[in-house]
Design an enzyme around this catalytic site. Structure first.
Site: not given
Length: 272
Positions: A47, A105
């Protein structure tokens, strides 16, 4: 705020997803969310906003132990050494000595999953990751890491909203006391366009989004991390603790078509 107790740990049922929040907007949103009462924050190396989140948390005057903070190791950082180095960088960016939850992730079969987990356990033993888990792991892979590798998995973070079927995964999570964190819980705006959800919502003087979030957190072991950037949406997503869905309304949502999968990036291996 309400909590789910997972493996003896209380986790806020509603958190803030921060994907695509950057720079000053990210800091502004996070400060507003903390003022509203959010105490569960989700981010990731990918991110590229860990520094902003760290700054917002550091000036909030909220005790660190009151925040449940998650970050995620990117799918190219799963080599054993990279797990350690990239997580250390995440901790520096977040300006915190530890994260409450460290996740893989995305699965990546180019790396030895057992070695990845072992490095995450080193971080846990050092007190730098209080709990470890995975994200975007289908049931078959979650079973592998939990049953075969016997890793102490705390969480699987997956796409979960009223238009996708996660029942088998949820059943397994409940049986094994694993948290299921619902990302994209509002189906990227599609919840707000569903007339049946609005019909249910009107009977509670709520919005379709609030009903969808309520449907999620009323399920065992499920927490949700809706993303929002405006104060109005942040408040609305948080204002779901003053009502309960009637059984017939819960079942109506259960009966919605469950064939909408929104997230399927090209790099993710086809595990199923």
């Amino acid at each position: 705020m309400q909590y789910k107790n997972i493996q003896g740990l209380d986790v806020p049922e509603i958190g803030l997803g921060t994907y695509k929040l950057h720079d000053r907007e990210c800091e502004r949103v996070l400060r507003t969310a903390l003022d509203i009462g959010y105490r569960h924050i989700d981010t990731a190396q990918m991110y590229k906003n860990e520094r902003e989140i760290g700054r917002a948390l550091s000036v909030s005057n909220i005790p660190r132990e009151d925040i449940f903070l998650t970050t995620k190791i990117w799918h190219t950082n799963l080599d054993a050494d990279d797990v350690l180095q990239s997580t250390e960088q995440s901790l520096r960016n977040l300006d915190t000595p530890y994260v409450d939850l460290l996740l893989i992730h995305w699965p990546n079969d180019q790396y030895d999953l057992r070695a990845t987990i072992e490095s995450m356990l080193v971080l846990r033993d050092q007190g730098k990751a209080m709990n470890i888990g995975v994200s975007n792991f289908p049931l078959s892979l979650l079973q592998k890491v939990n049953d075969e590798i016997r890793a102490p998995i705390f969480c699987d973070q997956v796409e979960f909203h009223p238009f996708i079927d996660q029942l088998d995964l949820l059943d397994y999570a409940i049986e094994n006391d694993i948290m299921l964190t619902a990302y994209a819980p509002l189906a990227k705006g599609k919840v707000d366009k569903n007339e049946e959800l609005w019909e249910i919502a009107r009977s509670y003087d709520k919005t379709a989004a609030q009903v969808a979030l309520r449907w999620l957190i009323e399920q065992e072991n499920v927490v949700a991390i809706p993303k929002a950037s405006s104060e109005e949406h942040l408040r609305n997503n948080f204002d779901i603790f003053d009502f309960y869905l009637e059984d017939e309304d819960f079942e109506r949502i259960d009966q919605l078509d469950k064939n909408l999968r929104l997230v399927n990036p090209s790099f993710a291996p086809e595990w199923e």
